[in-house]
Design an enzyme around this catalytic site. Structure first.
Site, PDB file in Angstrom:
ATOM      1  N   LYS A  13       0.864  -1.186   0.000  1.00 42.01           N
ATOM      2  CA  LYS A  13       0.000   0.000   0.000  1.00 42.01           C
ATOM      3  C   LYS A  13       0.898   1.232   0.000  1.00 42.01           C
ATOM      4  CE  LYS A  13      -3.756   2.319   2.482  1.00 42.01           C
ATOM      5  NZ  LYS A  13      -4.682   2.238   3.640  1.00 42.01           N
ATOM      6  N   ASP A  36      -1.982  10.398  -6.098  1.00 40.72           N
ATOM      7  CA  ASP A  36      -0.591  10.161  -6.465  1.00 40.72           C
ATOM      8  C   ASP A  36      -0.154   8.726  -6.213  1.00 40.72           C
ATOM      9  OD1 ASP A  36      -0.338  10.027  -3.697  1.00 40.72           O
ATOM     10  OD2 ASP A  36       0.646  11.972  -3.507  1.00 40.72           O
ATOM     11  N   GLY A  37      -1.056   7.909  -5.671  1.00 41.42           N
ATOM     12  CA  GLY A  37      -0.727   6.513  -5.448  1.00 41.42           C
ATOM     13  C   GLY A  37       0.181   6.256  -4.259  1.00 41.42           C
ATOM     14  N   ASP A  76     -16.585  -0.361  -0.556  1.00 43.67           N
ATOM     15  CA  ASP A  76     -15.283  -0.799  -1.060  1.00 43.67           C
ATOM     16  C   ASP A  76     -14.286  -1.000   0.069  1.00 43.67           C
ATOM     17  OD1 ASP A  76     -15.626   2.205  -1.199  1.00 43.67           O
ATOM     18  OD2 ASP A  76     -13.461   2.107  -1.408  1.00 43.67           O
ATOM     19  N   ASN A  77     -14.675  -0.699   1.313  1.00 44.99           N
ATOM     20  CA  ASN A  77     -13.825  -0.942   2.473  1.00 44.99           C
ATOM     21  C   ASN A  77     -14.367  -2.065   3.352  1.00 44.99           C
ATOM     22  OD1 ASN A  77     -12.141   1.157   1.698  1.00 44.99           O
ATOM     23  ND2 ASN A  77     -13.135   2.662   3.010  1.00 44.99           N
ATOM     24  N   ASP A 116      -8.648  -1.656   5.627  1.00 41.28           N
ATOM     25  CA  ASP A 116      -8.488  -0.246   5.264  1.00 41.28           C
ATOM     26  C   ASP A 116      -8.584   0.677   6.476  1.00 41.28           C
ATOM     27  OD1 ASP A 116      -8.000  -0.878   2.703  1.00 41.28           O
ATOM     28  OD2 ASP A 116      -9.915  -0.252   1.893  1.00 41.28           O
TER      29      ASP A 116
END
EC number: 2.7.7.-
Length: 496
Positions: free
Chosen positions: A121, A133-134, A261-262, A271
């Site tokens: 991650k 920005d990942g 999505d978590n 998450d």
């Protein structure tokens, strides 16, 4: 360079038995790409007990080439990095396509602890990063690293964290921070949102392939139980989610961003962003500074979980015979969660079984706690001592002592009605379910501030303490103390 010079290794070879079952689902499920290297990576912390449980050598993981590899700067032999695609509801609104915007799944290992997926991650941009920005910042990586291990220490299903690496590379959030990568471990990182993605896009074949994979890998009993296996899958996920939420509520844990999505299809806590363990008890506490409407307040979490399960049921409808099958599969949540919570809260009070009136006894205590803003963790830990004669410290937590005394008299009467009741044995049992230490926000903040100055000792100290949160150990009194006044000013948002 002469013939005697040694070339830098092309990849880190740990001789790991990788396999790639998720990648075998097909290209519709992911985009394959390498991590983006971080400059000048360094080790922040290594979870040695987890490394050993996975069959890895902690000493080897501390070496420079391993640190580079777990920062995304050196390939790992046999790994196949990929970002998965999913969709989801965020704060109750359909957000469409999402996906691993800064996470990369390396693959799966057969370990002594069972099959485990390994994921970076903060490894850089992916096709699903949208405007991001990942990257992950050191602050958020440390919080996730510590809290996932804190939850594991509490016995709550969770993803786990193996290693945190850092880099001087600047990352812009509210301020300029430094980049970091946390390596996460779980049997699977599949979310409700993976099913929502394929269902919403009318990809019935892919939806069925994903559901079959999850059933075959994690819920084989869904085929053996008879009836529609996908309805049985929804029922099984609902049961695990109900149990998970009961565990969260029983330790005062706020997730902070329970988007679909978590949510894990395996009932794992996943998450870690703007989470918090409650200090002063407030049922309506909102731990996420970005949650302006309070959707994910502590007392709303159980209903939000059901809402998310309903979304999962909608996603699975194309695989079922009719809508009623989905509704029937969701129905047990409504009874399983409150029963599980009553049992867990009862255990915190030393109740060996569940009897009529227990739910009311628990609820009255929670109301007293809320009225006087009593510290959640310290209250339950002091109740253990009160059983053995130390009554004043727990009474001191309440402004309305007479009300608490009346409740305590009924509690003791209930305990004494248990066959063979023994105060010392009951207190010991209570200490096994009431933690002395949880990862309070201010403890994480102190560790983060020191780490940002290059001192990672407090991260390691907290990791060790949180691995045994129920134990009384010397040198940890500060970790079990009331939060300082400045802790109330800490604001945690979705920014990470």
């Amino acid at each position: 360079m002469n013939d005697t010079d040694t070339a830098a290794p092309a990849a880190l070879d740990l001789a790991l038995p990788w396999r790639h079952r998720f990648a075998d689902l097909g290209p519709a499920f992911f985009t394959e790409l390498p991590p983006t290297p971080l400059p000048e990576p360094h080790l922040v912390s290594l979870n040695a007990p987890l490394a050993q449980a996975l069959g890895l050598d902690p000493a080897r993981l501390r070496q420079d080439d391993a640190v580079r590899a777990f920062s995304g700067s050196l390939p790992i032999e046999g790994a196949r990095p990929l970002a998965t695609v999913y969709s989801g509801h965020q704060f109750g609104v359909w957000a469409g396509q999402l996906g691993d915007g800064r996470a990369l799944l390396l693959g799966e290992l057969d370990t002594p602890a069972g099959p485990m997926e390994i994921q970076f991650k903060g490894a850089g941009r992916t096709p699903y990063s949208r405007m991001g920005d990942g990257r992950a910042v050191l602050r958020s990586s440390i919080r996730e690293y510590l809290c996932s291990e804190a939850m594991h220490g509490l016995g709550i299903p969770t993803t786990r964290a193996l290693i945190v690496t850092g880099s001087p590379q600047p990352v812009i959030r509210e301020t300029v921070e430094s980049a970091s990568v946390v390596t996460r471990v779980a049997p699977s990182f599949i979310r409700f949102g993976h099913f929502e993605h394929f269902s919403a896009n009318g990809l019935a074949d892919e939806l069925r392939r994903l559901a079959d994979f999850v059933i075959d890998a994690f819920y084989p009993g869904c085929r053996e139980a008879g009836g529609n296996p996908y309805a049985r899958l929804l029922e099984a996920v609902s049961a695990r989610t109900a149990d998970l939420l009961a565990q969260w509520q029983a330790v005062g844990f706020c997730h902070g961003v329970m988007n679909t999505d978590n949510m894990s299809v395996l009932g794992l806590t996943i998450d870690y962003g703007p989470f918090q363990f409650l200090d002063a008890f407030n049922p309506a506490h909102i731990c996420n500074h970005s949650d302006h409407g309070g959707r994910y307040a502590y007392h709303r979490q159980p209903n939000v979980a059901y809402w998310n399960l309903f979304c999962l049921g909608q996603a699975l409808l194309p695989l079922m015979d009719d809508q009623q099958q989905a509704l029937d599969a969701l129905e047990p949540y409504k009874t399983r969660f409150p029963a599980a919570l009553t049992q867990r809260m009862g255990a915190k009070l030393g109740l060996a079984d569940t009897r009529e009136g227990d739910a009311a006894l628990i609820e009255e205590l929670m109301q007293l706690m809320a009225k006087d803003a009593v510290d959640f963790t310290i209250l339950f830990r002091r109740l253990c001592d009160a059983l053995e004669g130390a009554a004043e410290p727990v009474r001191d937590l309440f402004l309305q002592r007479e009300s608490f005394d009346a409740w305590a008299a009924r509690w003791r009467e209930r305990l004494q009605a248990q066959p063979g009741f023994d105060a010392a044995a009951t207190a010991a049992a209570m200490r096994r379910v009431n933690p002395r230490i949880v990862l309070r926000n201010h403890l994480a903040q102190i560790a983060i501030q020191r780490a940002e100055q290059g001192d990672f000792g407090e991260v390691d100290r907290l990791l060790k303490a949180l691995s045994a949160p129920y134990d009384e150990r010397k040198g940890e009194d500060d970790l079990a103390a009331f939060p300082p006044d400045w802790a109330q000013q800490i604001e945690i948002s979705c920014s990470s």
